[in-house]
Structures are given as structure tokens and as C-alpha cells.
Design an enzyme around this catalytic site. Structure first.
Site, PDB file in Angstrom:
ATOM      1  N   ASP A  47       0.627  -0.993  -0.049  1.00 36.86           N
ATOM      2  CA  ASP A  47       0.010  -0.115  -0.040  1.00 36.86           C
ATOM      3  C   ASP A  47       0.955   1.043  -0.046  1.00 36.86           C
ATOM      4  OD1 ASP A  47      -2.114  -1.911   0.288  1.00 36.86           O
ATOM      5  OD2 ASP A  47      -2.162  -1.603   2.471  1.00 36.86           O
ATOM      6  N   GLY A 128     -11.708  -7.332   8.847  1.00 38.61           N
ATOM      7  CA  GLY A 128     -13.041  -7.751   8.696  1.00 38.61           C
ATOM      8  C   GLY A 128     -14.041  -6.766   9.497  1.00 38.61           C
ATOM      9  N   ASN A 167     -16.529   2.367   4.849  1.00 37.80           N
ATOM     10  CA  ASN A 167     -15.405   1.937   5.681  1.00 37.80           C
ATOM     11  C   ASN A 167     -14.505   3.066   5.498  1.00 37.80           C
ATOM     12  OD1 ASN A 167     -13.883   0.499   7.491  1.00 37.80           O
ATOM     13  ND2 ASN A 167     -13.290  -0.964   6.027  1.00 37.80           N
ATOM     14  N   ALA A 168     -13.770   3.669   6.659  1.00 38.48           N
ATOM     15  CA  ALA A 168     -13.108   4.791   6.676  1.00 38.48           C
ATOM     16  C   ALA A 168     -11.510   4.330   6.543  1.00 38.48           C
ATOM     17  CB  ALA A 168     -13.073   5.578   7.683  1.00 38.48           C
ATOM     18  N   ILE A 169     -11.212   3.769   5.447  1.00 38.99           N
ATOM     19  CA  ILE A 169      -9.707   3.332   5.154  1.00 38.99           C
ATOM     20  C   ILE A 169      -9.270   3.822   3.901  1.00 38.99           C
ATOM     21  CG2 ILE A 169      -9.779   1.534   6.653  1.00 38.99           C
ATOM     22  CD1 ILE A 169      -9.865  -0.361   4.274  1.00 38.99           C
ATOM     23  N   ASP A 170      -7.985   3.548   3.552  1.00 36.82           N
ATOM     24  CA  ASP A 170      -7.585   4.031   2.338  1.00 36.82           C
ATOM     25  C   ASP A 170      -7.614   5.638   1.817  1.00 36.82           C
ATOM     26  OD1 ASP A 170      -6.881   1.431   2.358  1.00 36.82           O
ATOM     27  OD2 ASP A 170      -7.882   0.977   0.504  1.00 36.82           O
ATOM     28  N   SER A 187     -13.772   1.103   0.941  1.00 39.26           N
ATOM     29  CA  SER A 187     -13.317  -0.610   0.628  1.00 39.26           C
ATOM     30  C   SER A 187     -14.573  -1.119   0.229  1.00 39.26           C
ATOM     31  CB  SER A 187     -12.628  -0.920   1.990  1.00 39.26           C
ATOM     32  OG  SER A 187     -13.660  -1.389   2.845  1.00 39.26           O
ATOM     33  N   GLU A 219     -11.048  -1.126  -3.761  1.00 38.00           N
ATOM     34  CA  GLU A 219     -10.172  -0.694  -2.519  1.00 38.00           C
ATOM     35  C   GLU A 219      -9.413   0.350  -3.199  1.00 38.00           C
ATOM     36  OE1 GLU A 219      -9.407  -3.805   0.826  1.00 38.00           O
ATOM     37  OE2 GLU A 219      -8.346  -4.139  -0.989  1.00 38.00           O
ATOM     38  N   HIS A 289      -2.732  -0.402  -5.636  1.00 40.00           N
ATOM     39  CA  HIS A 289      -2.756   0.950  -4.776  1.00 40.00           C
ATOM     40  C   HIS A 289      -1.667   1.931  -5.627  1.00 40.00           C
ATOM     41  CE1 HIS A 289      -3.711   2.264  -0.755  1.00 40.00           C
ATOM     42  NE2 HIS A 289      -3.172   3.149  -1.089  1.00 40.00           N
TER      43      HIS A 289
END
Length: 579
Positions: A47, A128, A167-170, A187, A219, A289
Site C-alpha cells: 500500500d 473484517g 469504511n473509513a480506510i485508504d 473499501s 479498494e 494501490h
């Protein structure tokens, strides 16, 4: 050895990926000795953030305990950062109130320069789960040796819980045509969102709309603007399974920074659309990524991949990004070959790199006979100084003499240090194949596929007749080559090309940047000229010979410019992006 491992824990929505992390670590450290790398050094990474440059140093941040980093001074050799962003797991306390069970393994960071500081966005989550948060830390420098080096916690950017639709990522950050700041994130859980940020705080504007722009098994979103369009790069498939990973990079575009983003067939990425841009091929499995960095006339497409030559270890990859006539991105690892894949790349001369000798490759004796040494010689007309490059795919090339058609390779197919180059009948062995990587100054590094060793002039000799060989990469100018198509008049060597000059930051903010002259002598004055893409001069200044760091305060509007640095007969021209 695991304490110094550059491999970082992969992120994702699947709880089984925890097992995949253990497997990747085992494969990396317990497998067979690795074969030639696409890049040199300890390139293990997952990433990777977009490349960001400070001074003469390039940085990438990545998934890992406390946030892992790599740095390089030439975009070829990469070294692990000396410490994590959050040393000894001393991360901000607010994180565990938002993400109970979080233990310091940060995912998918992104770093941008604005407001005179470096803004580092990062993801906090557990496998998960949608219980996640994106945080922000700032620093006035990326140099850990600087007394000003200090990461300041700026707190939460956005968070989600088990009932959230996303979902609060990336996180990834971009600017629109009006210089407004935006962020993508998300995601598999709920897809990808975009939201406008407050440029002063780096956090969402009050009341800003959350725009859904991609769904499905998606993602690692990233947005880049080019011309009238915004291009959304996404990943689909499964990551973190080594050579079995099915990650692939797709793209869509929109006239608005908020979407909708459509692929080349007009299918919305919010309806499982996406034009395939990069998928697994050869040693490069499961690419993912996206990051885009432009400098010195080239656009680098950064990503991670799983190396089938090294038991599926995740590594940093830098490919070339170009654009089709229809305005769509094209990614290729072939810096000389056609973007569409294999085929003859053309006929070239190969000249020694900057500050070296300005000599060129030649088949000694000019007969083209088998066993003939490959040496450096004074440039002269003749086919024994011309070389045909044939792209074999994924940045690998066969190099044959234009006189007789025999292939360059190491004597006796040796992969040892000091093994010498000579001509021979091409048999397809990896000692006759070379991987090309582009350095930051525009030169190429040629690594023999039989080893991780690169073509050089032994002992940096500047004497005509010195036979070429291979050696471990050390960044010497004698290991860098300018490959120029036969029949062009492009300057290829040190006498006409400035070496060691660097522009930073990239991109520049509010039209101000620095030209660092590095090791150049103080003998001559320097002229810096900035032109827009129409060729209009928008800045020109002459600096005294004693000035080493030239401040360019041009007050340029956002856009792309050409910067020319001139000292006597030598010059350097490269692009600079202003935001």
C-alpha cells in the site's frame, strides 16, 4: 530478521488476510535467494503512498507498525526509513476510542505537501470490520535527522462504525481545477466515497457531501486530474495472497471531481465498471494501490506487486504512465518499448551517465564477432556503436549489436561481480536479458536478469576501450546510461546535461519552489527560466555562482510548467506541477 523486515501487514476486509500476512513474512525471509529486482535495495512494501519529494530525497510511506517508510535519492535504490512515524507504538490515544482493539498496525497512508507542511493521512482498523478511522499527522520536514522533525497529531479526519454505510480506510488526496482539496476513501464495505476537504485543516468541510463513486470488490482509490477530466483509479480483486493475488487496477473518468466516473465503455464505476489498466503478468502479480508522480519529463506510476521471482513478497513497483490519443492512461514497465507490450523497441546509442565520460557502447574491433568485448569508446559513426533493443515484456529487454545481430551478455553467463560483457548468439538465457529502470535524472539502469547486478564501467574508468561489466548497484554515474534513438540530436551525456540538480517540493505550492544545485562547482552563474505549456516565459532570473539553493518565487497559477536550469553550455529541463 523480522524486526528489520520491510514487509508490512496487508489491509482489507477479509479476516483470512491475517493468515496471509504470516505466510508472506515466512515466504520472504525463508525462501530461496531472490533473483533480480525491478528496483534495487530493500523494496518490500505494501500500500505505498504517492511519492513525495523533499530536497533530493524521495519518500514513500506504507502499511506497517507505526507507519513504515522508504526513501531514495534516485528513484532506483530504496532504503527503509530509519524509524516509524509513531516510534515504539506511541500513536495518538484518540485512536483506540474510535477503533477498540487497534494495535498500531496502520494501513495505506498518503502524504501530501501543503500549507508549508507535510500532511500524512493514515488508516486505523481491524480485520473484517467497518469500525475504522482515518487520522492525520503533520510535519514541517520528512528528514528524520533534522532538529525540526516532529510528527504532530492533528486528530481524526473521518471515522465509521459497524452501522456506517462505508469504511473509513485508504485515504487519497487530490485537487480540482479550482485548487480545492478533495479526499477519496473506502473499501469493499460500502464502496468508495469522495468528499471535499477544508484546505486549511485538511479535514472535511462542514456539511460537505459524501459522494459514492465506485462499488463492488473495490479498494485503494486514487484520483488524478488531467486536462478536463478527473481519473479515478481503483483496485478490484483480492490482495495479500502472494502470487495468488487477483488484485488489478482499473480506471474511470469524470468531468467533475465528485463523479460520476465512467469507464471507456460508458459504464459507471458505481455499477461495477472500470477499464482495466494493470493486472498481473510475469513476475508482477496482483498490482495495487496507485500513486502518480511527475518529474523530469516522466510520469511514474507507483504501486505494489507480489514478486513471483521472490516467493510472492510484496514490493514497490515504478512503471511508466503515458496517455492515449483518446485521453486514457496507459501503464507500461517498458521505458523504451511500445506501451502495448513486446516488440522491437528500436535502434539506439548508449552513452555513459552524467559526470562520467561521455563515451558510448561499442563492440570492440567493430567486427560483430562472437566473444567480442563490449567496451566504451569515443562516439563515432558506425553500426558497431548502435544497439537494437527488443522489449520482452515487463521492462525486460534483449540488446543486440546492429553490426551482426549478436546479443549482449556476460561472459560464460556469469552473474558474479566484475563479470564482463561480450557478444554471443542469443539463447534466451537470463544473462542475456536486462531489466531497465528509469532514474530521476532521466538515465537508465540496466540490471542483468541473472542477478541483481547492473551494467557499469568498472572502477568508473573514463578511458576509451574499458570493457563493461556488471556490479552491485551503488548509484555511481558509471552505472547510469542515456539511451538515445539513432538519428536524433538529443544530448546524451554529461557535457551538455546538468547532473545532481533537484527541484523541490514536487508539486510546488503557490508557485514557489527551490532549485538545488547539489554538487555543481561554483564557477558559473545559473539562469532559471520557467515557461508555460504554450512556451510563454513566465519567470526568468539569473543567480550568482555562489548560490547553491535557488529560491524561485514565481507566484504561478496552478498548472504544469517547464523549468530550464542553465549553467554555461549545460542545462536541465523538467516539468514542475504547481498546485
Amino acid at each position: 530478521m523480522l524486526s528489520t523486515s520491510p514487509v508490512a501487514a496487508p489491509r482489507g476486509a477479509n479476516p483470512a488476510r491475517r493468515h496471509c500476512l504470516r505466510l508472506l513474512l515466512l515466504l520472504l525471509w525463508c525462501g530461496a535467494a531472490p533473483r533480480a529486482h525491478a528496483l534495487q535495495g530493500l523494496t518490500g512494501v505494501h500500500d505505498p503512498s504517492t511519492i513525495v519529494k523533499q530536497g533530493n530525497t524521495y519518500w514513500v510511506f506504507a502499511t506497517g507498525q507505526g507507519i513504515y517508510s522508504l526513501y531514495s535519492t534516485d528513484l532506483v535504490n530504496w532504503t527503509p526509513g530509519p524509524r516509524a512515524v509513531f516510534v515504539n507504538n506511541a500513536y495518538p490515544g484518540w485512536i483506540n476510542t474510535k477503533v477498540p482493539g487497534f494495535a498500531g498496525n496502520f494501513w495505506a497512508p498518503e502524504c501530501v505537501f501543503q500549507n508549508g507542511k507535510y500532511y500524512l493521512y493514515y488508516s486505523c482498523s481491524t480485520f473484517g470490520s467497518k469500525v475504522s478511522a482515518i487520522g492525520l499527522a503533520t510535519n514541517v520536514t520528512l528528514d528524520p535527522a533534522s532538529p525540526s522533525y516532529n510528527w504532530v497529531d492533528e486528530g481524526e479526519v473521518i471515522s465509521t462504525n459497524a452501522n456506517s454505510p462505508v469504511n473509513a480506510i485508504d485515504p487519497a488526496v487530490y485537487r480540482d481545477a479550482s485548487n480545492n482539496l478533495w479526499m477519496t476513501y473506502g473499501s469493499y464495505f460500502g464502496g468508495i466515497r469522495t468528499v471535499q476537504l477544508d484546505a486549511a485543516t485538511g479535514k472535511p468541510l462542514a456539511g460537505a457531501t459524501q459522494n459514492a463513486v465506485a462499488n463492488g470488490d473495490v479498494e485503494a482509490a486514487y484520483v488524478a486530474r488531467r486536462g478536463a477530466f478527473y481519473y479515478l483509479f481503483i483496485n478490484r480483486g483480492t490482495c495479500c495472497q502472494g502470487i495468488s493475488s487477483t488484485y488489478r487496477i482499473l480506471v474511470g473518468r469524470s468531468a467533475s471531481p465528485a463523479g460520476p466516473f465512467l469507464d471507456q465503455n460508458g459504464v459507471d464505476l458505481n455499477a461495477n465498471g472500470g477499464t482495466l489498466l494493470l493486472s498481473g503478468a510475469g513476475r508482477y502479480r496482483g498490482p495495487g494501490h496507485t500513486g502518480i508522480f511527475e518529474e523530469n519529463g516522466a510520469t511514474y506510476f507507483s504501486h505494489h506487486y507480489y514478486d513471483s521471482y521472490d516467493n510472492g513478497a510484496p514490493k514497490l513497483g515504478l512503471a511508466q504512465l503515458t496517455w492515449s490519443a483518446a485521453g486514457w492512461p496507459v501503464v507500461s514497465r517498458d521505458w523504451l518499448g511500445p506501451a502495448s507490450g513486446t516488440g522491437a523497441a528500436g535502434r539506439f546509442t548508449i552513452a555513459a551517465g552524467p559526470a562520467a565520460s561521455n563515451l558510448v557502447w561499442q563492440s570492440q574491433g567493430c567486427t560483430g564477432a562472437a566473444g567480442q568485448a563490449i567496451v566504451q569508446a569515443t562516439p563515432a559513426a558506425g553500426t558497431c556503436q548502435q544497439w537494437d533493443f527488443t522489449a520482452l515484456g515487463n521492462g525486460d529487454y534483449k540488446i543486440t549489436s546492429a553490426l551482426g545481430g549478436l546479443a549482449a551478455g556476460t561472459a560464460n553467463c556469469s552473474d558474479a561481480n566484475f563479470a564482463l560483457l561480450q557478444l554471443g548468439t542469443y539463447t534466451g538465457q537470463d544473462c542475456q536479458q536486462f531489466h531497465l529502470d528509469r532514474a530521476s535524472d532521466g538515465s537508465l539502469v540496466l540490471a542483468a536478469l541473472s542477478s541483481n547486478r547492473v551494467v557499469e564501467v568498472p572502477f568508473a574508468s573514463t578511458a576509451p576501450g574499458a570493457q563493461l561489466g556488471i556490479f552491485d548497484y551503488n548509484g555511481c554515474a558509471c552505472q547510469h546510461w542515456f539511451v538515445t534513438p539513432v538519428g536524433t540530436t538529443t544530448a546524451t551525456a554529461g557535457s551538455a546535461r546538468l547532473a545532481g540538480v533537484s527541484l523541490y517540493p514536487v508539486p510546488a505550492e503557490r508557485g514557489a519552489f527551490t532549485v538545488d544545485l547539489g554538487p555543481l562547482p561554483n564557477a558559473e552563474a545559473t539562469t532559471v527560466t520557467v515557461t508555460d505549456l504554450l512556451g510563454k516565459v513566465v519567470y526568468c532570473r539569473r543567480y550568482g555562482p555562489q548560490q547553491r539553493q535557488l529560491a524561485v518565487a514565481a507566484g504561478l497559477a496552478p498548472g504544469i510548467y517547464q523549468v530550464r536550469v542553465q549553467r554555461g553550455a549545460a542545462s536541465l529541463t523538467q516539468k514542475q506541477t504547481v498546485q
